[in-house]
Design a protein around this motif. Structure first.
Motif, PDB file in Angstrom:
ATOM      1  N   HIS A 265      -2.109 -14.636   2.473  1.00 33.20           N
ATOM      2  CA  HIS A 265      -2.066 -13.190   2.278  1.00 33.20           C
ATOM      3  C   HIS A 265      -0.682 -12.663   2.648  1.00 33.20           C
ATOM      4  CE1 HIS A 265      -6.449 -13.101   1.728  1.00 33.20           C
ATOM      5  NE2 HIS A 265      -6.469 -14.032   2.688  1.00 33.20           N
TER       6      HIS A 265
ATOM      7  N   ASP B  76       4.306 -14.380  -7.072  1.00 35.24           N
ATOM      8  CA  ASP B  76       3.666 -15.445  -6.294  1.00 35.24           C
ATOM      9  C   ASP B  76       3.310 -14.966  -4.888  1.00 35.24           C
ATOM     10  OD1 ASP B  76       3.900 -17.137  -8.432  1.00 35.24           O
ATOM     11  OD2 ASP B  76       5.670 -18.197  -7.683  1.00 35.24           O
TER      12      ASP B  76
ATOM     13  N   ARG C 234      -5.493 -25.667 -13.301  1.00 35.88           N
ATOM     14  CA  ARG C 234      -6.425 -24.984 -12.405  1.00 35.88           C
ATOM     15  C   ARG C 234      -6.010 -25.142 -10.943  1.00 35.88           C
ATOM     16  NH1 ARG C 234     -11.083 -22.538 -13.460  1.00 35.88           N
ATOM     17  NH2 ARG C 234     -12.540 -22.226 -11.753  1.00 35.88           N
TER      18      ARG C 234
ATOM     19  N   HIS D 110       0.245 -12.562  -5.153  1.00 40.11           N
ATOM     20  CA  HIS D 110      -0.978 -13.088  -5.767  1.00 40.11           C
ATOM     21  C   HIS D 110      -1.307 -14.486  -5.241  1.00 40.11           C
ATOM     22  CE1 HIS D 110       0.256  -9.866  -8.507  1.00 40.11           C
ATOM     23  NE2 HIS D 110      -1.021  -9.788  -8.852  1.00 40.11           N
ATOM     24  N   SER D 111      -1.270 -14.622  -3.940  1.00 41.92           N
ATOM     25  CA  SER D 111      -1.597 -15.918  -3.323  1.00 41.92           C
ATOM     26  C   SER D 111      -2.886 -15.876  -2.516  1.00 41.92           C
ATOM     27  CB  SER D 111      -0.440 -16.367  -2.417  1.00 41.92           C
ATOM     28  OG  SER D 111       0.726 -16.601  -3.171  1.00 41.92           O
ATOM     29  N   ALA D 112      -3.611 -14.774  -2.610  1.00 36.28           N
ATOM     30  CA  ALA D 112      -4.828 -14.628  -1.815  1.00 36.28           C
ATOM     31  C   ALA D 112      -5.864 -15.698  -2.143  1.00 36.28           C
ATOM     32  CB  ALA D 112      -5.430 -13.234  -2.024  1.00 36.28           C
ATOM     33  N   GLU D 113      -5.926 -16.112  -3.428  1.00 38.43           N
ATOM     34  CA  GLU D 113      -6.914 -17.122  -3.817  1.00 38.43           C
ATOM     35  C   GLU D 113      -6.654 -18.463  -3.126  1.00 38.43           C
ATOM     36  OE1 GLU D 113      -6.616 -19.047  -7.750  1.00 38.43           O
ATOM     37  OE2 GLU D 113      -5.039 -17.588  -8.199  1.00 38.43           O
ATOM     38  N   PHE D 114      -5.423 -18.653  -2.654  1.00 39.74           N
ATOM     39  CA  PHE D 114      -5.085 -19.879  -1.932  1.00 39.74           C
ATOM     40  C   PHE D 114      -5.260 -19.699  -0.419  1.00 39.74           C
ATOM     41  CE2 PHE D 114      -2.631 -19.955  -5.869  1.00 39.74           C
ATOM     42  CZ  PHE D 114      -2.889 -21.226  -6.353  1.00 39.74           C
ATOM     43  N   GLY D 115      -5.741 -18.527  -0.022  1.00 37.67           N
ATOM     44  CA  GLY D 115      -5.908 -18.251   1.399  1.00 37.67           C
ATOM     45  C   GLY D 115      -4.628 -17.786   2.065  1.00 37.67           C
TER      46      GLY D 115
ATOM     47  N   GLY E  29      -3.441 -22.664 -10.285  1.00 38.33           N
ATOM     48  CA  GLY E  29      -3.834 -21.275 -10.495  1.00 38.33           C
ATOM     49  C   GLY E  29      -3.141 -20.633 -11.676  1.00 38.33           C
TER      50      GLY E  29
END
Length: 506
Positions: free
Chosen positions: A87, A77, A417, A80-85, A420
């Motif tokens: 980093h 987690d 979704r 791989h949290s970049a898609e949530f903004g 994620g």
């Protein structure tokens, strides 16, 4: 009493050093449950065990693996949290990861140990049991004659012939992997069943370079081709998998240590696996460890149970097994838990031990024999994999069953979704005649909870309509279950057509 198991006759009693009503061999989940139940009625009960007096689940199974998975999920987690903004990069302390696994395992084991310590010493025998030709139990310096015998000797990892010698210290199994002091850099996992998948993914998420090999193009024993293909699609996004591979050789090589200060004289041992990939091309893997996850086998072959009149098939499974009580035919012998190789899962072992412990006491008035639970298994990889009830091939083989398959994809399911975690597929097998659930197979988020709901429905004989009459809160991943149930209902009315019912997930 059956002659083979009557070990208290005049001839054999002269040889026996102790006579008891009930002897339980094995102190895992099934054995401990059997001992507790039998001890409520009978005072002369003994339990015999070799090795640890906890359970397979706590020592080398469910709990340490889930502790490892918990750490792996935290790392995943974070990374791989970049898609949530968000980093971030996880800093993984391998020694602390493995230390916590063992510390928490010891914590869980302490409760079992406290319970076992409370049992009278004269009822506990620490040693390896063997049943001789007279039906007496030989253990340490005792010969025990038992009126009733419960066998709960559990299971052990299966290791292909010669692998232990060839791989030496580079070989791991689920019984030894949690003893690693630190996370390795590289590892091969052989076997894509529940154990192999869970550990391969966990170690991958913890930064280990893992290669997973499996003989067939199948994961978790999935028998629904669509679910299997979807599981492979979801898992291969982070796992390096070589499915359909045939291993031709394994072994070790000595390699020079690049960090050596003695002109390369120091040697390191590297494991290797030679295999043919799915196209028939020869390949080789090299690395630190090979985790052999090729399944487990029951521990009854060397016990001598044939001297009690028990017959085994070619896979060492007892014949004439009552799946309800564990009794073998009309013998005074019960084989329960992983030892009978029926459904080697903890909740099944627990129920079988409970029932056998009641049966041997002939407590006909107060005994409650738990009915066999519907088949139900969970693989705690991500996404999770669940199977409930009858498998698709079992249903297809029954010519009298008219069934439909209700389906839902989690790729675009609303809450999935949002979180994620939107990769998955659920199939529900519905009986057209009864409006009941025959079984289900799933890969996807929250599968453990959806599986429990479906298992409860099968256990309590609930109809599709009854399930759809229950509330499904919005927005939840469980709304995907409603979509699949609606698809089952629709196809029962209009065969071979489908319904796109995704709109209620948003």
């Amino acid at each position: 009493m059956n002659k083979k198991t009557d070990t208290t006759t005049d001839d054999t009693s002269k040889e026996a050093t102790r006579k008891v009503s009930v002897a339980i061999i094995g102190a895992g989940t099934a054995g401990q449950n059997a001992f507790r139940q039998a001890s409520k009625i009978k005072d002369d009960v003994v339990i015999i065990n070799e090795g640890f007096w906890t359970t397979t689940c706590i020592a080398v199974g469910c709990m340490p693996s889930k502790l490892l998975i918990a750490a792996a999920d935290r790392a995943h987690d974070t990374n791989h949290s970049a898609e949530f903004g968000i980093h971030a990069t996880a800093q993984i302390d391998g020694k602390r990861v493995m230390e916590r696994v063992r510390d928490e395992r010891s914590h869980f084991a302490s409760y079992i140990k406290k319970q076992v310590d409370s049992w009278p010493d004269h009822k506990k025998i620490d040693g390896r049991a063997h049943i001789n030709e007279q039906g007496l139990i030989e253990v340490n310096d005792e010969l025990i004659a038992a009126e009733q015998i419960i066998v709960a000797t559990g299971s052990s990892p299966f290791i292909p012939d010669g692998w232990a010698d060839k791989l030496g210290d580079t070989m791991l199994t689920s019984d030894s992997v949690f003893e690693l002091e630190d996370l390795p850099k590289t590892m091969a996992v052989v076997g894509a069943g529940a154990i192999g998948l869970e550990l391969a993914q966990a170690f991958t998420r913890l930064g280990v370079e893992v290669t997973l090999l499996n003989r067939v193009k199948q994961v978790a024993g999935l028998q629904d081709e669509d679910i299997n293909h979807k599981a492979i699609d979801c898992l291969s996004r982070e796992l390096t998998m070589h499915l359909g591979s045939k291993i031709t050789d394994v072994g070790t090589k000595s390699t020079a240590d690049d960090t050596s200060e003695s002109n390369g004289n120091n040697k390191n041992t590297t494991a290797f696996i030679e295999y043919e990939d799915s196209t028939g091309k020869s390949q080789q893997w090299q690395g630190e460890y090979v985790l052999v996850a090729t399944g487990r086998r029951n521990n009854i072959k060397q016990l001598g149970i044939e001297n009690l009149g028990v017959e085994l098939d070619d896979k060492n499974r007892p014949k004439d097994l009552s799946k309800k009580t564990g009794q073998i035919g009309d013998l005074n012998v019960y084989i329960v838990g992983d030892a009978n190789a029926n459904i080697p899962l903890l909740h099944v072992a627990s129920d079988e031990g409970y029932s056998a412990g009641n049966m041997v006491c002939e407590n006909t008035e107060g005994a409650y024999i738990r009915p066999p639970a519907p088949p139900f298994s969970i693989v705690f990889c991500s996404p999770q994999i669940v199977n409930i009830g009858m498998s698709l091939p079992e249903i297809q083989e029954d010519s009298e069953l008219e069934f439909v398959i209700g389906s839902v994809s989690f790729d675009n399911q609303g809450r999935s979704r949002v979180m994620g975690v939107n990769c998955g597929l659920l199939h529900i097998y519905g009986c057209k005649k009864t409006d009941k659930i025959l079984g289900a197979s799933m890969v996807g988020p929250d599968a453990e909870y959806i599986g429990h709901i479906l298992a409860t429905a099968i256990t309590n004989d609930l109809s599709i309509k009854a399930l759809l009459d229950t509330p499904f809160y919005h927005p939840t991943i469980l709304e995907g279950l409603r979509t699949a149930l609606r698809d089952v209902q629709y196809k029962m009315e209009i065969p071979f057509q489908s319904q796109d019912a995704q709109e209620d997930n948003f």
